[in-house]
Design an enzyme around this catalytic site. Structure first.
Site, PDB file in Angstrom:
ATOM      1  N   ASP A 294       0.849  -1.198   0.000  1.00  0.00           N
ATOM      2  CA  ASP A 294       0.000   0.000   0.000  1.00  0.00           C
ATOM      3  C   ASP A 294       0.885   1.248   0.000  1.00  0.00           C
ATOM      4  O   ASP A 294       1.668   1.454   0.925  1.00  0.00           O
ATOM      5  CB  ASP A 294      -0.883   0.020   1.254  1.00  0.00           C
ATOM      6  CG  ASP A 294      -1.787   1.249   1.284  1.00  0.00           C
ATOM      7  OD1 ASP A 294      -2.854   1.193   0.656  1.00  0.00           O
ATOM      8  OD2 ASP A 294      -1.410   2.266   1.908  1.00  0.00           O
TER       9      ASP A 294
ATOM     10  N   TYR B  52       3.026   9.820  -0.229  1.00  0.00           N
ATOM     11  CA  TYR B  52       4.086   9.233   0.614  1.00  0.00           C
ATOM     12  C   TYR B  52       5.488   9.478   0.024  1.00  0.00           C
ATOM     13  O   TYR B  52       6.494   9.228   0.691  1.00  0.00           O
ATOM     14  CB  TYR B  52       3.891   7.721   0.818  1.00  0.00           C
ATOM     15  CG  TYR B  52       2.589   7.313   1.459  1.00  0.00           C
ATOM     16  CD1 TYR B  52       1.737   8.248   2.045  1.00  0.00           C
ATOM     17  CD2 TYR B  52       2.193   5.977   1.472  1.00  0.00           C
ATOM     18  CE1 TYR B  52       0.529   7.860   2.616  1.00  0.00           C
ATOM     19  CE2 TYR B  52       0.989   5.582   2.049  1.00  0.00           C
ATOM     20  CZ  TYR B  52       0.158   6.538   2.611  1.00  0.00           C
ATOM     21  OH  TYR B  52      -1.033   6.142   3.176  1.00  0.00           O
TER      22      TYR B  52
ATOM     23  N   LYS C 207      -2.671   5.925  -4.236  1.00  0.00           N
ATOM     24  CA  LYS C 207      -3.756   6.887  -3.983  1.00  0.00           C
ATOM     25  C   LYS C 207      -3.402   8.236  -4.596  1.00  0.00           C
ATOM     26  O   LYS C 207      -2.231   8.629  -4.578  1.00  0.00           O
ATOM     27  CB  LYS C 207      -3.975   7.075  -2.472  1.00  0.00           C
ATOM     28  CG  LYS C 207      -3.911   5.789  -1.681  1.00  0.00           C
ATOM     29  CD  LYS C 207      -4.118   5.987  -0.196  1.00  0.00           C
ATOM     30  CE  LYS C 207      -3.762   4.721   0.573  1.00  0.00           C
ATOM     31  NZ  LYS C 207      -2.355   4.555   0.901  1.00  0.00           N
TER      32      LYS C 207
ATOM     33  N   HIS D  99      -7.497   9.597  -2.215  1.00  0.00           N
ATOM     34  CA  HIS D  99      -6.886   9.518  -0.879  1.00  0.00           C
ATOM     35  C   HIS D  99      -7.785  10.131   0.202  1.00  0.00           C
ATOM     36  O   HIS D  99      -7.949   9.564   1.280  1.00  0.00           O
ATOM     37  CB  HIS D  99      -5.523  10.219  -0.907  1.00  0.00           C
ATOM     38  CG  HIS D  99      -4.597   9.767   0.163  1.00  0.00           C
ATOM     39  ND1 HIS D  99      -3.236   9.761   0.027  1.00  0.00           N
ATOM     40  CD2 HIS D  99      -4.822   9.290   1.412  1.00  0.00           C
ATOM     41  CE1 HIS D  99      -2.671   9.314   1.137  1.00  0.00           C
ATOM     42  NE2 HIS D  99      -3.621   9.021   1.987  1.00  0.00           N
TER      43      HIS D  99
HETATM   44  P1  NAP Z   1       0.121   1.142  12.038  1.00  0.00           P
HETATM   45  O1  NAP Z   1       0.326   0.174  10.961  1.00  0.00           O
HETATM   46  O2  NAP Z   1      -1.095   1.040  12.889  1.00  0.00           O
HETATM   47  O3  NAP Z   1       1.348   1.144  13.053  1.00  0.00           O
HETATM   48  C1  NAP Z   1       2.679   1.212  12.608  1.00  0.00           C
HETATM   49  C2  NAP Z   1       3.575   1.175  13.851  1.00  0.00           C
HETATM   50  O4  NAP Z   1       3.449  -0.109  14.487  1.00  0.00           O
HETATM   51  C3  NAP Z   1       5.022   1.370  13.501  1.00  0.00           C
HETATM   52  O5  NAP Z   1       5.592   2.154  14.528  1.00  0.00           O
HETATM   53  C4  NAP Z   1       5.593  -0.047  13.542  1.00  0.00           C
HETATM   54  O6  NAP Z   1       6.942  -0.072  13.959  1.00  0.00           O
HETATM   55  C5  NAP Z   1       4.748  -0.684  14.618  1.00  0.00           C
HETATM   56  N1  NAP Z   1       4.625  -2.133  14.418  1.00  0.00           N
HETATM   57  C6  NAP Z   1       4.248  -2.796  13.301  1.00  0.00           C
HETATM   58  N2  NAP Z   1       4.222  -4.117  13.507  1.00  0.00           N
HETATM   59  C7  NAP Z   1       4.602  -4.314  14.783  1.00  0.00           C
HETATM   60  C8  NAP Z   1       4.810  -5.459  15.584  1.00  0.00           C
HETATM   61  N3  NAP Z   1       4.577  -6.684  15.097  1.00  0.00           N
HETATM   62  N4  NAP Z   1       5.216  -5.289  16.881  1.00  0.00           N
HETATM   63  C9  NAP Z   1       5.456  -4.053  17.385  1.00  0.00           C
HETATM   64  N5  NAP Z   1       5.297  -2.917  16.667  1.00  0.00           N
HETATM   65  C10 NAP Z   1       4.875  -3.041  15.376  1.00  0.00           C
HETATM   66  O7  NAP Z   1       0.166   2.652  11.500  1.00  0.00           O
HETATM   67  P2  NAP Z   1       0.164   3.416  10.102  1.00  0.00           P
HETATM   68  O8  NAP Z   1       1.491   3.378   9.454  1.00  0.00           O
HETATM   69  O9  NAP Z   1      -0.464   4.729  10.383  1.00  0.00           O
HETATM   70  O10 NAP Z   1      -0.890   2.618   9.202  1.00  0.00           O
HETATM   71  C11 NAP Z   1      -0.530   1.571   8.317  1.00  0.00           C
HETATM   72  C12 NAP Z   1      -0.610   1.990   6.855  1.00  0.00           C
HETATM   73  O11 NAP Z   1      -1.910   2.473   6.533  1.00  0.00           O
HETATM   74  C13 NAP Z   1       0.296   3.179   6.481  1.00  0.00           C
HETATM   75  O12 NAP Z   1       1.653   2.827   6.437  1.00  0.00           O
HETATM   76  C14 NAP Z   1      -0.316   3.564   5.153  1.00  0.00           C
HETATM   77  O13 NAP Z   1       0.089   2.670   4.130  1.00  0.00           O
HETATM   78  C15 NAP Z   1      -1.810   3.405   5.458  1.00  0.00           C
HETATM   79  N6  NAP Z   1      -2.432   4.691   5.880  1.00  0.00           N
HETATM   80  C16 NAP Z   1      -3.365   5.234   5.052  1.00  0.00           C
HETATM   81  C17 NAP Z   1      -3.974   6.442   5.382  1.00  0.00           C
HETATM   82  C18 NAP Z   1      -4.992   7.033   4.454  1.00  0.00           C
HETATM   83  O14 NAP Z   1      -5.359   8.207   4.624  1.00  0.00           O
HETATM   84  N7  NAP Z   1      -5.501   6.259   3.512  1.00  0.00           N
HETATM   85  C19 NAP Z   1      -3.643   7.113   6.577  1.00  0.00           C
HETATM   86  C20 NAP Z   1      -2.713   6.499   7.432  1.00  0.00           C
HETATM   87  C21 NAP Z   1      -2.115   5.292   7.072  1.00  0.00           C
HETATM   88  P3  NAP Z   1       8.196  -0.288  12.955  1.00  0.00           P
HETATM   89  O15 NAP Z   1       8.046   0.698  11.822  1.00  0.00           O
HETATM   90  O16 NAP Z   1       9.344   0.010  13.856  1.00  0.00           O
HETATM   91  O17 NAP Z   1       8.184  -1.701  12.477  1.00  0.00           O
END
Ligand code: NAP
Length: 270
Positions: free
Chosen positions: A43, A48, A73, A106
């Site tokens: 994704d 980004y 997006k 997006h």
């Molecule tokens: P998330 O996936 O909820 O959390 C990411 C965090 O969790 C990072 O700090 C990561 O650390 C940690 N983590 C991941 N796996 C883990 C594990 N097994 N144990 C411990 N910690 C862990 O947050 P997010 O990045 O906001 O959301 C995920 C994706 O959703 C984004 O990357 C993006 O692609 C998408 N997104 C889309 C929108 C939109 O508007 N459409 C908005 C926000 C996000 P490390 O990096 O150190 O591994």
């Protein structure tokens, strides 16, 4: 890899890798590692600014294009007809691929008629530049408008969804209209690892917090795209696919909702 079927007939892997804030060499290396481990769904987004770093990882993986599922997006400033088409082409060039599996709006933008954007999206699909279309950060009323103008055009709504933001009504609405909900920030950006209630629940059921939370989402028919940048986290998250978790443990997570948003959508009403 578990998959679910979109209303177009195309399958989407239920676990993808989120790439927001993965940039530079770390981004390329993380995607390479993830693909080696078995991830097939990536994704990204124009916003980004990491598509050029994802491209080489896709290239060297040796994985057939048809086995990968790539989502991107178009950001909310580029939703006019011409801007949308231009941005879609820019995304394809940067990722160095012929087509996207899924292209999303997006964020909604009340200043740009959504009809214009939908027309550009439909054209991209007709030309084979995208296989599926969707939206992100759309509420029920946003979705109603899209479904009214162009029934059947979109197959996904990607929204913030985690135990502290259990958007049950939106999920039901999506499922009733054959739209797959993808959960972004499924780990509440790491907050779930600090929550003593989740830690205790994990201990009680001999699971890990990540297993509980990602399984809670998957069991509701939700696609998840946790972001991870270390090999350990990538592996932990992938392994969730092979674990069975008692329904009783997952039901407890239903009670954690606080309507807590980590990403503020206030500017996006149309
Ligand atoms: P998330 O996936 O909820 O959390 C990411 C965090 O969790 C990072 O700090 C990561 O650390 C940690 N983590 C991941 N796996 C883990 C594990 N097994 N144990 C411990 N910690 C862990 O947050 P997010 O990045 O906001 O959301 C995920 C994706 O959703 C984004 O990357 C993006 O692609 C998408 N997104 C889309 C929108 C939109 O508007 N459409 C908005 C926000 C996000 P490390 O990096 O150190 O591994």
């Amino acid at each position: 890899m578990g998959k679910t079927t979109l209303n177009s007939g195309q399958e989407i892997p239920i676990l993808g890798l989120g790439t927001w804030q993965l940039t530079g060499n770390e981004c390329t290396e993380t995607i390479k590692e993830a693909l080696k481990m078995g991830y097939r769904h990536i994704d990204t987004a124009d916003a980004y600014e990491n598509q050029r770093e994802i491209a080489p990882a896709l290239k060297v993986s040796g994985i057939k294009r048809s086995e990968l599922f790539i989502t991107s997006k178009v950001n909310r400033h580029n939703l006019h007809y011409n801007d949308f088409l231009k941005t879609a082409n820019k995304i394809l060039n940067e990722l160095d691929i012929e087509y996207l599996d899924l292209l999303l709006i997006h964020w909604p933008n009340k200043d740009i008629p959504v009809e214009e954007t939908l027309k550009a999206m439909a054209e991209l699909k007709e030309k084979g530049k995208v296989k599926d279309l969707g939206v992100s950060n759309f509420t029920e009323s946003h979705l109603e408008k899209v479904l009214d103008i162009y029934p059947g055009l979109i197959s996904v709504n990607q929204v913030e969804f985690h135990p502290y933001l259990y958007q049950k009504r939106l999920l039901n609405f999506c499922q009733e209209h054959d739209i797959v909900l993808t959960a972004y920030s499924p780990l509440a950006r790491g907050m779930v690892f600090e929550d003593p209630r989740i830690k205790n629940l994990a201990e009680e059921y001999k699971q890990t917090p990540v297993q509980l939370v990602l399984k809670w989402l998957m069991e509701k028919g939700i696609v998840v795209i946790p972001k991870a940048s270390s090999a350990v986290h990538l592996k932990d998250n992938l392994e969730v696919l092979n674990q069975d978790i008692p329904a009783k443990a997952l039901e407890v997570l239903d009670t954690f909702n606080e309507n807590k948003r980590l990403i503020d959508p206030s500017f996006s009403e149309f």
